[in-house]
Design an enzyme around this catalytic site. Structure first.
Site, mmCIF file in Angstrom:
data_model
loop_
_atom_site.group_PDB
_atom_site.id
_atom_site.type_symbol
_atom_site.label_atom_id
_atom_site.label_comp_id
_atom_site.label_asym_id
_atom_site.label_seq_id
_atom_site.Cartn_x
_atom_site.Cartn_y
_atom_site.Cartn_z
ATOM 1 N N SER A 155 4.262 -1.719 4.328
ATOM 2 C CA SER A 155 4.593 -2.967 4.753
ATOM 3 C C SER A 155 4.650 -3.961 3.387
ATOM 4 O O SER A 155 4.159 -3.780 2.532
ATOM 5 C CB SER A 155 3.450 -3.475 5.418
ATOM 6 O OG SER A 155 3.137 -2.729 6.696
ATOM 7 N N GLU A 170 -10.592 -1.781 6.242
ATOM 8 C CA GLU A 170 -9.438 -2.020 7.002
ATOM 9 C C GLU A 170 -10.300 -2.008 8.773
ATOM 10 O O GLU A 170 -9.374 -2.655 9.650
ATOM 11 C CB GLU A 170 -8.376 -0.705 7.033
ATOM 12 C CG GLU A 170 -7.108 -1.171 7.951
ATOM 13 C CD GLU A 170 -6.182 -0.098 7.439
ATOM 14 O OE1 GLU A 170 -6.571 1.031 6.989
ATOM 15 O OE2 GLU A 170 -4.951 -0.346 7.723
ATOM 16 N N GLN A 230 0.885 -1.083 -0.021
ATOM 17 C CA GLN A 230 -0.005 0.105 -0.018
ATOM 18 C C GLN A 230 1.022 1.304 -0.011
ATOM 19 O O GLN A 230 1.583 1.368 0.818
ATOM 20 C CB GLN A 230 -0.982 0.017 1.241
ATOM 21 C CG GLN A 230 -1.743 1.114 1.130
ATOM 22 C CD GLN A 230 -2.748 1.030 2.703
ATOM 23 O OE1 GLN A 230 -2.484 1.407 3.644
ATOM 24 N NE2 GLN A 230 -3.937 0.722 2.505
ATOM 25 N N GLY A 231 0.606 2.117 -1.008
ATOM 26 C CA GLY A 231 1.273 3.482 -1.045
ATOM 27 C C GLY A 231 0.592 4.593 -0.932
ATOM 28 O O GLY A 231 -0.003 5.170 -1.898
ATOM 29 N N SER A 246 0.306 6.875 2.708
ATOM 30 C CA SER A 246 1.193 7.485 3.645
ATOM 31 C C SER A 246 2.088 8.190 2.876
ATOM 32 O O SER A 246 3.150 7.369 2.204
ATOM 33 C CB SER A 246 1.435 7.258 4.884
ATOM 34 O OG SER A 246 0.212 6.770 5.620
#
Lengths: 384, 382
Positions: free
Chosen positions: A163, A246, A128-129, A131
């Site tokens: 992550s 989430e 996941q990109g 932040s």
């Protein structure tokens, strides 16, 4: 109000339990945390077994290759796998719980056909990109730029807290395509191949000593327009679809695991004599009530979602606030049980204690969650 | 599994809420407080004459209980809710009872609601609300704390609520209230609507049956839950209206986060209370096995009481903080919620006792690793 299982639920649990009993002993040994290729192979191998047994994408829609199970069934799956000590979702997390559901909800038929089956079959890893160094809680302030250039976007910027970046094939990337639009309206959701030229991954070491996530630097990375999910500049809405997943059932396995840890703590306290301290004993008793209630709160939220046929809502923020605090208290209690031994890193609880420090920060800090609860559930006037 | 209330349960709750809004709204609450004050601290002067003059034949003894309302509650099935229909009851379970008690907690309805409800099957008049039944429910040991909780220099004995207005005391068939009352000393009460007497320690005896004690703890937890949810509403409303620095104080995050924390406590308590009620009903149907949660029905009830006690007391305090100076006044209702929460925290099962129940079960479960799996397999969950 009913917590009893239907006949179908009982059968589902029995079948899953039998399969787990047969399958778990066949698994290879778990790789060490530093062995990234090993972790990738292990996590994907587990997903493949789930796929072959018909348990992959249980909560995904049928037309996306999933089983179309409701939240209750998914909850049962998570409880049973955790109880049996099955592998955690691991590297499959973003694919199964973030990017996949987003593509299923917002992607074109061609995009679904391209990206969803490899996630279900355990062939591709997503990261996941979202932040950025300058955009944490204030995600909509992100500055990674994507400039349209023919049939591709040229992307430049940096992402952080990513992550599994080291072993991911794809990154669900949120970029700014219109710097002049109001900040929520100039964002776009892209699927970026991690092996594209211009992508640099630098592991970040956590206070626990491990490298659980990474910084990702993007220098003129070309991402085909065909890899855009949703419309250009509609990325915020597309992303919110993802984020709501989430905070649904994501933590139930961990609640079950916490209860197990608590039992082990009671055993350890009994063995080292600290159980005779009524203050400590009562503290553990209180935590037992907390985790039992948190598990029930998940069932409450899930049955509410089942009724509305919808995605888990802001109730997830209530859960996360209570859970993250209880989990940190659990490891503080563990330290009290261990005494000076709590300083020795060889003890698993001590490592877990360090990891637990992220729970009130990751996936929306407790302060952000409090504001969500205050403004969206309680309807208090918007602050600033 | 559908943990959400059914339509019938929602309707039942709405009916009780409407009844209480009509019969015990804020004005009635404050009038009851004023009346108790006028009587000199509610503890009453025993079965004196002040009571007889008030309200004519419809009114009962001194103190906090409105006999007319009590009978109306009885007629609505509040006390006979769980009696079998064959015995003139409504035939519902704890799942319905906690919803109804939650409403009583919201309204701050005074009186020994739990003891009278528990007495419906064994004390004449309890089921239809013609009798008021109290119990030795303060402290943990059967029959009370035996004076252990009394301060230095205090008279020995145990505290009991609503004694002067009670027609019976649950579990003490041998000692009618009049006999107890003659040996009782009225004690000024922290809660204006919960009169207290100190009585000589009762015969330890067997005390309330364990099952009765669990049910009492659960229903008391439901009262606490109602209060906890109500103080969230009060705080949110006040924070939205009160302006300082040119805007509602609810727009400041410091205040927002206080309110949010209140909701979290209340929601955690809500699921614990509902789940414990559903679990206890299931255990009843299954003859004791039941759809266990992480632990037994008794442990789940202990957890519900613990979390609801915390939610009620802590929420009332945070509500008081949101109210600022107004919260410290007699005029605001916040202190009534806090004081009642303190009373209920001592009733049926204290935090200390609940934590010990939970700890003992935790250790027992941890020593028998198969156990969690076994209760898991029974269905309904873990």
């Amino acid at each position: 109000m009913d917590l009893a299982e239907t006949e179908e639920e009982r059968e589902f649990r029995a079948g899953l339990r039998a399969w787990l009993a047969k399958t778990l002993p066949e698994l290879p040994p778990r790789p060490s945390p530093d062995d990234w290729p090993g972790r990738r192979a292990y996590d994907l191998g587990w997903q493949r077994r789930l796929y072959d047994a018909g348990y992959a994408g249980l909560h995904w829609p049928v037309d996306a290759g999933g089983r179309g199970a409701g939240p209750t069934r998914h909850l049962a799956f998570l409880e049973e796998t955790e109880r049996a000590g099955a592998p955690y979702v691991g590297a499959n997390f973003v694919g199964l719980l973030h990017a996949g559901p987003t593509i299923a909800a917002e992607g074109t038929p061609a995009q679904r056909a391209r990206w969803l089956p490899p996630v279900l079959r355990g062939e591709e890893v997503w990261c996941q990109g979202f932040s950025e160094p300058g955009a944490g809680s204030d995600l909509a302030s992100l500055r990674t730029r994507a400039v349209r250039d023919g049939d591709a976007y040229t992307v430049t910027g940096s992402k952080v807290w990513t992550s599994h970046a080291e072993i991911a094939d794809w990154c669900e990337l949120l970029v700014r395509t219109d710097p002049d639009a109001p900040r929520h309206r100039g964002l776009t959701w892209l699927a970026m191949p991690m092996d594209a030229p211009g992508v640099t991954v630098r592991p970040l070491r956590t206070l626990a000593g491990s490298a659980e996530f990474a910084e990702v630097f993007l220098d003129g990375v070309r991402v085909p327009v065909a890899y855009r999910v949703g419309a250009e500049n509609d990325g915020w809405r597309v992303t919110m679809t993802t984020l709501s997943f989430e905070r649904g059932t994501a933590f139930v396995g961990e609640v079950v695991a916490c209860r197990r840890t608590l039992g082990a703590l009671a055993r350890a306290a009994r063995a080292n004599g600290r159980w005779d301290d009524p203050v400590l004993r009562r503290r553990l008793g209180r935590l037992a009530a907390e985790f039992a209630a948190l598990w029930r709160l998940t069932q409450w939220n899930v049955s509410a979602a089942e009724r509305t046929g919808g995605v888990p809502g802001a109730g997830g923020s209530v859960f996360k606030l209570a859970y993250s605090q209880a989990r940190q208290e659990l490891y503080d209690a563990a330290a009290e049980v261990l005494g000076a031994e709590a300083l020795a890193l060889e003890e698993e609880w001590v490592r877990e204690r360090l990891s637990s420090l992220s729970y009130t920060i990751a996936a929306g800090t407790s302060q952000i969650q409090h504001t969500i609860v205050a403004e969206r559930i309680l309807g208090l006037p918007k602050g600033r | 599994m559908d943990f959400q209330p059914t339509q019938e349960q929602d309707d039942l709750r709405a009916g009780v809420r409407a009844l209480l809004a009509r019969r015990f709204g804020r004005e009635a609450l404050r009038a009851a407080v004023d009346r108790a004050e006028a009587e000199g601290g509610a503890a009453g002067r025993g079965a004196g004459c002040g009571d007889a003059c008030r309200g004519g034949p419809a009114a009962g003894g001194p103190g906090a209980v409105d006999r007319g309302l009590w009978r109306e509650l009885g007629a609505a099935g509040f006390f006979a809710l769980r009696l079998p229909e064959a015995d003139g009851g409504v035939g519902l379970g704890l799942a319905e009872a906690v919803l109804v008690f939650e409403e009583a907690g919201r309204a701050l309805l005074p009186g020994p609601l739990v003891a009278t409800h528990l007495a419906a099957g064994c004390v004449g008049g309890a089921a239809d609300g013609t009798a008021v039944v109290t119990a030795f429910d303060l402290g943990d040991r059967p029959g009370g704390d035996g004076g252990a909780g009394a301060g230095a220099g205090a008279a020995p004995g145990v505290l009991v609520t609503h004694l002067a207005e009670a027609d019976a005391v649950l579990g003490t068939g041998a000692a009618p209230p009049a006999a107890l009352l003659s040996a009782a000393l009225p004690v000024p009460s922290a809660d204006p609507l919960t009169p207290l007497h100190r009585v000589p320690p009762p015969d330890p005896g067997p005390g309330p049956h364990a099952r009765l004690r669990d049910e009492g703890a659960l229903l008391t937890a439901a009262l606490q839950l109602g209060s906890a949810l109500r103080t969230v509403e009060l705080a949110v409303r006040y924070a939205g209206e009160r302006e300082q620095f040119g805007r509602p104080i609810g727009a400041f995050q410091a205040v927002q986060h206080l309110c949010s924390g209140m909701l979290v406590r209340a929601e955690v308590a809500r699921t614990a209370v509902y789940a414990a009620a559903v679990g206890a009903d299931a255990a009843d149907r299954a003859g004791g096995a039941g759809a266990a949660g992480f632990g037994s029905a008794a442990a789940e009830i202990a957890g519900a009481k613990l979390l609801a006690d915390r939610a009620a007391a802590a929420n009332a305090r945070d509500c008081l903080q949101v109210y600022g100076g107004m919260g410290f006044t007699w005029e605001a209702d916040v202190h009534l919620h806090l004081k009642r929460a303190w009373v209920r925290a001592e009733q049926w099962r204290t935090a200390a006792a609940a934590e010990e129940v939970l700890a003992a079960e935790l250790l027992a479960g941890a020593r028998q690793p198969g156990r969690e799996g076994a209760s898991y397999a029974r269905g309904g969950g873990l």
